[in-house]
Write a protein that holds these residues in place. Structure first.
Motif, PDB file in Angstrom:
ATOM      1  N   UNK A   1     128.782 -16.791 -24.538  1.00  8.82           N
ATOM      2  CA  UNK A   1     127.872 -17.172 -25.775  1.00  8.82           C
ATOM      3  C   UNK A   1     126.193 -17.406 -26.133  1.00  8.82           C
ATOM      4  N   UNK A   2     125.755 -18.568 -24.576  1.00  6.77           N
ATOM      5  CA  UNK A   2     124.520 -18.398 -25.097  1.00  6.77           C
ATOM      6  C   UNK A   2     124.134 -17.103 -24.999  1.00  6.77           C
ATOM      7  N   UNK A   3     123.764 -16.422 -23.986  1.00  2.00           N
ATOM      8  CA  UNK A   3     122.642 -15.019 -23.604  1.00  2.00           C
ATOM      9  C   UNK A   3     123.325 -14.339 -24.748  1.00  2.00           C
ATOM     10  N   UNK A   4     124.448 -14.077 -25.147  1.00  2.00           N
ATOM     11  CA  UNK A   4     125.098 -12.991 -26.379  1.00  2.00           C
ATOM     12  C   UNK A   4     123.713 -13.646 -27.743  1.00  2.00           C
ATOM     13  N   UNK A   5     123.662 -14.643 -27.550  1.00  2.00           N
ATOM     14  CA  UNK A   5     122.887 -14.990 -29.273  1.00  2.00           C
ATOM     15  C   UNK A   5     121.511 -15.138 -28.743  1.00  2.00           C
ATOM     16  N   UNK A   6     121.022 -15.629 -27.606  1.00  2.00           N
ATOM     17  CA  UNK A   6     119.935 -15.128 -27.107  1.00  2.00           C
ATOM     18  C   UNK A   6     118.887 -13.713 -27.500  1.00  2.00           C
ATOM     19  N   UNK A   7     120.671 -12.623 -27.006  1.00  2.00           N
ATOM     20  CA  UNK A   7     119.526 -11.825 -27.274  1.00  2.00           C
ATOM     21  C   UNK A   7     119.301 -11.179 -28.834  1.00  2.00           C
ATOM     22  N   UNK A   8     120.634 -11.439 -29.344  1.00  2.00           N
ATOM     23  CA  UNK A   8     120.616 -11.388 -30.506  1.00  2.00           C
ATOM     24  C   UNK A   8     119.166 -11.443 -31.667  1.00  2.00           C
ATOM     25  N   UNK A   9     118.777 -12.586 -31.342  1.00  2.00           N
ATOM     26  CA  UNK A   9     117.921 -13.214 -31.758  1.00  2.00           C
ATOM     27  C   UNK A   9     116.731 -12.402 -31.614  1.00  2.00           C
ATOM     28  N   UNK A  10     116.453 -11.480 -29.844  1.00  2.00           N
ATOM     29  CA  UNK A  10     115.098 -11.506 -29.413  1.00  2.00           C
ATOM     30  C   UNK A  10     114.773 -10.296 -29.999  1.00  2.00           C
ATOM     31  N   UNK A  11     116.116  -9.202 -30.373  1.00  2.00           N
ATOM     32  CA  UNK A  11     116.571  -7.851 -31.091  1.00  2.00           C
ATOM     33  C   UNK A  11     116.280  -7.677 -32.055  1.00  2.00           C
ATOM     34  N   UNK A  12     116.336  -8.831 -33.033  1.00  2.00           N
ATOM     35  CA  UNK A  12     116.137  -9.014 -34.227  1.00  2.00           C
ATOM     36  C   UNK A  12     114.567  -9.404 -34.748  1.00  2.00           C
ATOM     37  N   UNK A  13     114.039 -10.120 -33.525  1.00  2.00           N
ATOM     38  CA  UNK A  13     112.645 -11.064 -33.655  1.00  2.00           C
ATOM     39  C   UNK A  13     111.569  -9.955 -33.563  1.00  2.00           C
ATOM     40  N   UNK A  14     111.413  -8.578 -32.589  1.00  2.00           N
ATOM     41  CA  UNK A  14     111.364  -7.922 -31.580  1.00  2.00           C
ATOM     42  C   UNK A  14     111.186  -6.651 -33.027  1.00  2.00           C
ATOM     43  N   UNK A  15     111.750  -6.742 -34.210  1.00  2.00           N
ATOM     44  CA  UNK A  15     111.421  -5.752 -35.222  1.00  2.00           C
ATOM     45  C   UNK A  15     111.071  -6.858 -36.467  1.00  2.00           C
ATOM     46  N   UNK A  16     110.626  -8.163 -36.301  1.00  2.00           N
ATOM     47  CA  UNK A  16     110.298  -8.934 -37.156  1.00  2.00           C
ATOM     48  C   UNK A  16     111.314  -9.159 -37.945  1.00  2.00           C
ATOM     49  N   UNK A  17     112.517  -9.526 -37.564  1.00  2.00           N
ATOM     50  CA  UNK A  17     113.881 -10.382 -38.462  1.00  2.00           C
ATOM     51  C   UNK A  17     114.070 -11.192 -37.843  1.00  2.00           C
ATOM     52  N   UNK A  18     113.925 -12.998 -38.686  1.00  2.00           N
ATOM     53  CA  UNK A  18     114.835 -13.877 -38.035  1.00  2.00           C
ATOM     54  C   UNK A  18     115.706 -14.411 -38.517  1.00  2.00           C
ATOM     55  N   UNK A  19     116.362 -14.665 -37.703  1.00  2.00           N
ATOM     56  CA  UNK A  19     117.839 -15.583 -37.918  1.00  2.00           C
ATOM     57  C   UNK A  19     118.564 -16.690 -37.220  1.00  2.00           C
ATOM     58  N   UNK A  20     119.264 -17.480 -38.834  1.00  2.00           N
ATOM     59  CA  UNK A  20     119.506 -18.864 -37.968  1.00  2.00           C
ATOM     60  C   UNK A  20     120.346 -18.603 -36.886  1.00  2.00           C
ATOM     61  N   UNK A  21     120.389 -20.022 -35.724  1.00  2.00           N
ATOM     62  CA  UNK A  21     119.992 -19.779 -34.288  1.00  2.00           C
ATOM     63  C   UNK A  21     121.246 -20.277 -34.470  1.00  2.00           C
ATOM     64  N   UNK A  22     121.586 -20.790 -35.194  1.00  2.00           N
ATOM     65  CA  UNK A  22     123.817 -21.911 -35.290  1.00  2.00           C
ATOM     66  C   UNK A  22     124.767 -20.420 -36.598  1.00  2.00           C
ATOM     67  N   UNK A  23     123.733 -19.652 -37.113  1.00  2.00           N
ATOM     68  CA  UNK A  23     124.470 -18.590 -37.558  1.00  2.00           C
ATOM     69  C   UNK A  23     124.779 -17.777 -36.779  1.00  2.00           C
ATOM     70  N   UNK A  24     123.779 -17.367 -35.806  1.00  2.00           N
ATOM     71  CA  UNK A  24     124.296 -16.041 -34.814  1.00  2.00           C
ATOM     72  C   UNK A  24     124.758 -16.779 -33.626  1.00  2.00           C
ATOM     73  N   UNK A  25     125.490 -18.258 -32.941  1.00  2.00           N
ATOM     74  CA  UNK A  25     125.833 -18.427 -32.001  1.00  2.00           C
ATOM     75  C   UNK A  25     127.612 -18.874 -32.576  1.00  2.00           C
ATOM     76  N   UNK A  26     127.452 -18.616 -33.877  1.00  2.00           N
ATOM     77  CA  UNK A  26     128.709 -18.376 -35.095  1.00  2.00           C
ATOM     78  C   UNK A  26     129.366 -17.562 -34.619  1.00  2.00           C
ATOM     79  N   UNK A  27     128.726 -16.304 -34.963  1.00  2.00           N
ATOM     80  CA  UNK A  27     129.136 -15.739 -35.146  1.00  2.00           C
ATOM     81  C   UNK A  27     129.195 -14.822 -34.218  1.00  2.00           C
ATOM     82  N   UNK A  28     128.851 -15.153 -32.538  1.00  2.00           N
ATOM     83  CA  UNK A  28     128.798 -14.855 -31.443  1.00  2.00           C
ATOM     84  C   UNK A  28     130.444 -15.212 -30.856  1.00  2.00           C
ATOM     85  N   UNK A  29     130.279 -16.753 -31.242  1.00  2.00           N
ATOM     86  CA  UNK A  29     131.696 -17.406 -30.949  1.00  2.00           C
ATOM     87  C   UNK A  29     133.547 -17.343 -31.706  1.00  2.00           C
TER      88      UNK A  29
END
Length: 413
Positions: free
Chosen positions: A63-91
């Protein structure tokens, strides 16, 4: 039309796809050998740690690694997500309870869906329709920002597909992809190669993919896809998902048993974000070079090594959390203290990009535990006496940090 966008003679190719031997990408195995050996060592260490901690903690790591990767791949493109939204989706996808679950975000859900499909369904064939569905998932409203874009199909606009930076009127063209009219044929060749080089399943007869190192194949897949740039938008995120898919196929090929979880665990996107300038430079150099792409593959493999090492630290952090929770139980902490300590554990360590902003203070404890200042002061003193918190400073500068060996927390706001 800028000078860089002017068509070039085939005798003087400017971009990789204009080379006469494109797409026959080649690498120097002798140059790559030391990095590939190091990569397998660090990959083995990561997998060994995951195997040693058991299924449930491994899922927490996933969960932690996947959330980090999702946030990172989006941020590379200038897209920022809320950490909790990503963690919840992954969980939800990993079947884990998430006490702080948030309402689903369609953009987050789409990206996580793509990442899950790429890794969990890595054995399924990759074809144009699958890629079209991935790209559609990234843009659920059919727009990028407020601009309508082509969704669920290859790009078809007549304008050049360019990677551009700089202010309006003084743009710098870093790269120009093949014209839209060539995309279908280019992607047909790419998809045929990707399937032909797929690693054989354990126990199956070796196919043509047996001769392609799995890490090299992931690097080539990412470069090839980014070079074609087949979509109007979303190419970077999809290209990194393809690299994850190739890595998952390689892992399944090398393991006698299936993965204990289906998530991107090697931290490649996060390392690309951390080293974003070097990532762009390496990709741009390869796209402007010859079909000998050894330098790009070497950079990718070295990034994979860094990702594995960082992921190992995440595994150790989960182990640290489990050991600390045992200490909490043995120390007999009250519900208020449990709530605050869990918040500190969730924040993690500074070394892994976490930490409780500004450290813990008595005022923050009061708010987090919904209690009075005197009670907060007594609780904090009790936790320090039990060895669960450390304290530094005096008066208004007093800060508390969680007493996990090796962890640090920021001391100031």
């Amino acid at each position: 039309m800028t000078p860089d966008s002017t068509p070039h003679s085939p005798s003087r190719p400017r971009y990789l796809w204009q080379q006469p031997d494109w797409p026959a990408l080649v690498v120097d195995g002798a140059v790559l050998a030391p990095a590939l050996e190091s990569a397998r060592v660090e990959q083995g260490r990561l997998l060994g740690l995951l195997d040693a901690i058991g299924l449930v903690p491994a899922q927490e790591v996933a969960r932690d690694l996947w959330a980090q990767e999702a946030l990172a791949t989006a941020q590379i493109e200038g897209q920022r997500f809320e950490l909790q939204a990503v963690r919840s989706s992954v969980a939800r996808r990993l079947g884990l309870d998430d006490a702080a679950a948030s309402a689903p975000d369609r953009s987050v859900e789409g990206l996580v869906d793509v990442m899950q499909d790429a890794v969990a369904q890595c054995a399924a064939p990759l074809d144009a329709d699958r890629l079209w569905r991935w790209q559609s998932a990234l843009f659920p409203g059919g727009t990028s920002g407020i601009q309508r874009i082509a969704v669920g199909r290859w790009r078809d606009h007549a304008d050049p597909m360019q990677i551009v930076s700089g202010p309006l009127g003084r743009e710098v063209v870093h790269y120009e992809a093949p014209p839209s009219r060539q995309v279908a044929a280019e992607m047909g060749r790419f998809l045929a190669w990707f399937e032909a080089t797929r690693p054989a399943a354990p126990g199956a007869p070796s196919g043509s993919g047996a001769g392609v190192n799995g890490l090299v194949r992931a690097a080539l897949a990412h470069l090839w896809f980014e070079t074609v740039h087949p979509f109007e938008d979303g190419n970077g995120r999809l290209g990194r998902a393809l690299a994850d898919m190739a890595l998952a196929q390689d892992l399944a090929h090398r393991q006698a048993a299936p993965q204990p979880f289906s998530a991107p665990i090697f931290g490649v996107a996060l390392r690309m974000l951390v080293n974003r300038g070097a990532y762009y430079d390496a990709l741009n150099a390869a796209q402007r070079g010859t079909t000998d792409v050894t330098a790009w593959v070497l950079w990718f493999v070295q990034t994979f090594v860094q990702g594995c090492i960082a992921s190992q630290a995440v595994v150790r952090q989960v182990v640290d959390k489990a050991a600390f929770r045992v200490r909490m139980v043995q120390a007999g902490v009250n519900p208020r203290q449990v709530k605050v300590l869990e918040r500190l554990l969730a924040a993690g360590s500074v070394e892994l990009g976490g930490g409780f902003l500004g450290g813990l203070t008595a005022d923050k404890y009061t708010r987090l535990a919904s209690t009075s200042k005197p009670t907060a002061t007594r609780d904090l003193a009790d936790l320090v006496a039990k060895g669960l918190l450390w304290v530094s400073g005096q008066g208004k500068a007093t800060r508390y940090g969680i007493a996990v060996p090796g962890w640090t927390q920021p001391a100031v706001e």
